[in-house]
Every structure is written in C-alpha cells, then in structure tokens.
Design a protein around this motif. Structure first.
Motif, PDB file in Angstrom:
ATOM      1  N   ALA A  61      37.008  23.221 -12.444  1.00  0.00           N
ATOM      2  CA  ALA A  61      38.269  22.379 -12.977  1.00  0.00           C
ATOM      3  C   ALA A  61      38.265  21.100 -13.600  1.00  0.00           C
ATOM      4  CB  ALA A  61      39.589  22.464 -11.758  1.00  0.00           C
ATOM      5  N   TYR A  62      37.434  20.191 -13.009  1.00  0.00           N
ATOM      6  CA  TYR A  62      37.313  19.065 -13.455  1.00  0.00           C
ATOM      7  C   TYR A  62      36.429  18.952 -14.765  1.00  0.00           C
ATOM      8  CZ  TYR A  62      36.551  13.892 -13.986  1.00  0.00           C
ATOM      9  OH  TYR A  62      36.711  12.490 -14.619  1.00  0.00           O
ATOM     10  N   GLU A  64      45.681  15.462  -8.499  1.00  0.00           N
ATOM     11  CA  GLU A  64      45.608  16.840  -9.087  1.00  0.00           C
ATOM     12  C   GLU A  64      44.882  16.761 -10.562  1.00  0.00           C
ATOM     13  OE1 GLU A  64      49.614  18.028  -9.974  1.00  0.00           O
ATOM     14  OE2 GLU A  64      49.908  16.682 -11.601  1.00  0.00           O
ATOM     15  N   ILE A  65      44.526  17.672 -11.137  1.00  0.00           N
ATOM     16  CA  ILE A  65      43.555  17.949 -12.239  1.00  0.00           C
ATOM     17  C   ILE A  65      44.857  18.581 -13.392  1.00  0.00           C
ATOM     18  CG2 ILE A  65      41.605  18.419 -13.681  1.00  0.00           C
ATOM     19  CD1 ILE A  65      40.226  18.678 -10.588  1.00  0.00           C
ATOM     20  N   GLN A  66      44.815  17.962 -14.422  1.00  0.00           N
ATOM     21  CA  GLN A  66      45.739  18.638 -15.525  1.00  0.00           C
ATOM     22  C   GLN A  66      44.798  19.390 -16.487  1.00  0.00           C
ATOM     23  OE1 GLN A  66      48.649  18.565 -15.717  1.00  0.00           O
ATOM     24  NE2 GLN A  66      49.329  17.322 -14.000  1.00  0.00           N
ATOM     25  N   LEU A  67      45.025  20.573 -16.477  1.00  0.00           N
ATOM     26  CA  LEU A  67      44.432  21.786 -17.400  1.00  0.00           C
ATOM     27  C   LEU A  67      45.507  22.228 -18.406  1.00  0.00           C
ATOM     28  CD1 LEU A  67      42.075  23.580 -14.964  1.00  0.00           C
ATOM     29  CD2 LEU A  67      41.383  21.360 -16.328  1.00  0.00           C
ATOM     30  N   ARG A  68      45.386  22.805 -19.514  1.00  0.00           N
ATOM     31  CA  ARG A  68      46.056  23.237 -20.478  1.00  0.00           C
ATOM     32  C   ARG A  68      46.738  24.591 -19.771  1.00  0.00           C
ATOM     33  NH1 ARG A  68      42.081  23.311 -25.830  1.00  0.00           N
ATOM     34  NH2 ARG A  68      42.063  21.047 -25.944  1.00  0.00           N
ATOM     35  N   GLU A  83      38.394  20.012 -22.121  1.00  0.00           N
ATOM     36  CA  GLU A  83      39.558  20.220 -23.115  1.00  0.00           C
ATOM     37  C   GLU A  83      39.915  18.915 -23.609  1.00  0.00           C
ATOM     38  OE1 GLU A  83      41.845  23.852 -20.719  1.00  0.00           O
ATOM     39  OE2 GLU A  83      42.407  21.918 -20.098  1.00  0.00           O
ATOM     40  N   ARG A  84      39.722  17.776 -23.028  1.00  0.00           N
ATOM     41  CA  ARG A  84      40.206  16.466 -23.770  1.00  0.00           C
ATOM     42  C   ARG A  84      39.048  15.833 -24.437  1.00  0.00           C
ATOM     43  NH1 ARG A  84      43.115  18.081 -19.998  1.00  0.00           N
ATOM     44  NH2 ARG A  84      45.353  17.216 -19.598  1.00  0.00           N
ATOM     45  N   PRO A 122      48.043  22.818 -13.723  1.00  0.00           N
ATOM     46  CA  PRO A 122      47.486  21.842 -12.950  1.00  0.00           C
ATOM     47  C   PRO A 122      46.923  22.331 -11.770  1.00  0.00           C
ATOM     48  CG  PRO A 122      50.064  21.960 -12.663  1.00  0.00           C
ATOM     49  CD  PRO A 122      49.582  22.932 -13.836  1.00  0.00           C
ATOM     50  N   HIS A 142      38.570  20.177 -17.235  1.00  0.00           N
ATOM     51  CA  HIS A 142      39.450  19.066 -17.752  1.00  0.00           C
ATOM     52  C   HIS A 142      38.729  18.031 -18.971  1.00  0.00           C
ATOM     53  CE1 HIS A 142      41.986  15.512 -17.260  1.00  0.00           C
ATOM     54  NE2 HIS A 142      40.916  14.705 -17.191  1.00  0.00           N
ATOM     55  N   LYS A 171      36.740  11.675 -10.478  1.00  0.00           N
ATOM     56  CA  LYS A 171      37.520  11.005 -11.530  1.00  0.00           C
ATOM     57  C   LYS A 171      36.999   9.273 -11.792  1.00  0.00           C
ATOM     58  CE  LYS A 171      42.045  13.042 -11.854  1.00  0.00           C
ATOM     59  NZ  LYS A 171      43.475  12.940 -11.426  1.00  0.00           N
TER      60      LYS A 171
END
Length: 358
Positions: free
Chosen positions: A179-180, A135-139, A186-187, A142, A183, A158
C-alpha cells in the motif's frame, strides 16, 4: 443519530462527542449501564450492523456486553465503560459509512483496537492523545492501520528510508508495505516499484517450473500480486507490469544493480541467507525506499543456515535511517482464530527454549 442513556430524563440525549481515556474492558464488576443508539439511515445502519448482525456480535464478544438490534436502533447493555466503548466504535464506523467509505471485513476489529489504544473516555487531552490511527491515502481508497503496531509501521514507512516489518503471518506487514509503495508511485515520488522474494519452497520440492523468468517467479510472489490487485485497478497493474513501472525482480538477479528512484519490497526475507541480505541492502540508491518483511518463525532455509533477516535486524536496529517494526500474535488482523494459532505456536516455542537440558 441519537444516543440516549437509560435513566436520563425523558426527551434528554447525550452528546456524541468522543470521551477520554478508554481501557480494554476485561471485567464485568462495574455499574451496569444501558445506551440506546438510533441511526438515521436504515441502509447504512444495516451495513453497520453487518450481515445477520455479525458486526454487533463481534462487539459483544470483544467487550462482553449485550447489543440488541431493533430496526435502525441498537441497545447496548453491560459495564459502563464497555458500553461507552461500543458506542464510540459504532459511531466511528457509521461516520465512515456516511462519508461513502466502504466497511470492509476487519474494520470493526480495527476500530475496537484503535479505541482501546488511543484513549477517549475520561480526561481526554487532544494534545497528547491521537484522534485515530494513521492511514495511507490511495486513489482507490484509504488504507487505515487497524492495530497500534500497524500504526507505528505506517509512521515508520513515512519517516525512514529502510524499514523492517518483522512478525507472524496475518499482521498486515506485506499488505501495508505494498500500500505504501503504491502511494509513492501514484504521487510520482518514485518512478518504479520493484517486488522481490527469495524463491524458496516451504518444505516442498516443486521441481522444474515451465515458462519465462516472470512465470517461474510468479508463484512465489502471489501474495504481493493479490495486494496490488486489491489496492489498484487491475488494468493499471497489468499496464504497469508491461511498461516496467512495476517490476518483478528475483532476489538472485539483484546483484550488481543500483536501485535509484524506486520503492523496493523484499517479502519473505526470513528465507534470505546472510550474503543475500547484505547484497540486497547494498542495492539502495538515491531517492529510494526499501521495505523488508518476514516472519522469523517460518524459516525454510536448510538446517543450520543463518537467516539473513534475523542477522540484519540485530545488526541494523540502531543504525540511523533504519527502523525495525515488530509485530506479535495480538496484532494479527486476519480471522481471529489465526491470532490464537500463532499464540499457541509461540507458547510451544517459548516452552522449548525454556526447557532445562537433560
């Protein structure tokens, strides 16, 4: 939540731990089984079963079982392995709901495919079997892979600098790419996102489009905008577009640039020419990620012109740092009918290729 199996002594319950080695059930020539599941939260159980029981109906169709709902209880009847798989799917989805994760359309299909691919019924070995798709973690929330192909795609994103996502419509290539990219932004792994797409009409002539460059290109990038608004707060998207953190860059205007500290997405890449694709690929700079998506079966270039995507995949598939992820009709995660439509067109194309010359 309690799971009781028909035929067990009164008051006994089965453990709800995952079981090893599941297989996608294709026959009913097995010992009939019945499992009764009770979910302790009526509100979550209602969400789990779906509006008018649509989630249970999907599980019934996919696994060829009968799922009968009574309040917060559901009785599963059918082949033993199919009932065990349905139990695992319902328990997995219920656990997500208890964690506060919203159950979205397509999640049931995704968990069904996940259960079929990962193995959980007999001789389960944690060292060799994945617990779940990546999975891809988003604010905002996920984003989890729903098919084995999507799982491989996320893992490739990744691990590799340049990733090609190639396959039919509806497989999630562009959505997962966005989405990636979100991600990474955001980081603060990258400073900006650059979204690009060749401005080629799909068999139509739209004529002159009014407005500035962004307004002229926006219609071609609507799918990417939709993904951005789905994955990020709308106000943040608008601010990022204004500040330049998210940039819309027509493919024709990419020449001469060096793209450093960015994640750049080229969508609908099947409509690039060989020269355009080479130009785009050579823009890659330091600490950057490049994601290229396209469907080779939907080329809108003039007849006789080679698709830059098809050529690049052939030339670069064995180059270190490059990963090519292939999607097929079975990986379609839109409406289930879309997968059948894609498969029908694929069969027609295969028949035309194999037909003997006259």
């Amino acid at each position: 939540m309690v799971a009781a199996r028909a035929g067990t002594p009164a008051g006994s319950t089965t453990q709800t731990a995952p079981r090893p080695n599941p297989q996608w059930i294709e026959t009913t020539e097995e010992t009939p089984s019945q499992i009764v599941l009770a979910f302790d939260d009526n509100r979550l159980a209602s969400q789990l079963f779906g509006h008018y029981g649509q989630n249970l109906a999907l599980i019934e169709r996919r696994l060829e079982i009968v799922a009968e709902q009574r309040g917060n209880h559901v009785t599963l009847e059918g082949p033993r392995e199919a009932c065990e798989q349905a139990r695992h799917v319902l328990e997995t989805l219920y656990a997500r709901l208890k964690k506060g994760v919203e159950l979205l359309p397509g999640d049931v299909e995704g968990v069904l495919r996940e259960a079929a691919a990962q193995g959980f019924l007999f001789e389960f070995d944690p060292a060799t079997k994945k617990q779940s798709f990546d999975e891809i973690q988003l604010r905002r929330r996920p984003v989890r892979a729903r098919t084995a192909a999507q799982d491989a795609y996320i893992r490739a994103l990744k691990r590799h600098t340049l990733v090609f996502g190639v396959g039919p419509a509806g497989t999630g290539k562009t959505w997962l790419a966005v989405a990636y990219a979100v991600h990474l932004l955001e980081r603060r792994v990258v400073d900006r996102l650059i979204l690009s797409r060749p401005a080629v009409e799909a068999g139509e002539r739209l004529g002159f489009l009014p407005g500035d460059m962004k307004e002229k290109v926006d219609p071609y990038l609507r799918p990417i905008y939709d993904a951005l608004h789905d994955l990020m707060d709308r106000a943040f998207v608008e601010r990022a577009l204004t500040s330049g953190e998210i940039e819309i860059a027509p493919l024709a205007f990419m020449r001469g640039r060096t793209l450093a500290n960015v994640c750049v997405i080229l969508d609908e890449a099947q409509n690039t020419t060989s020269m355009q694709m080479k130009m785009f690929l050579t823009r890659l700079g330091e600490n950057s990620h490049m994601i290229i998506t396209g469907d080779p079966s939907q080329v809108d270039l003039p007849p006789g012109q080679t698709s830059g995507l098809a050529e690049a995949v052939t030339l670069l598939k064995d180059v270190e740092g490059v990963e090519v992820c292939q999607f097929h009709a079975a990986d379609v995660v839109r409406h289930e009918l879309v997968g059948r439509i894609v498969a029908a067109y694929d069969r027609k194309a295969a028949g035309a290729t194999e037909a003997p010359p006259r």
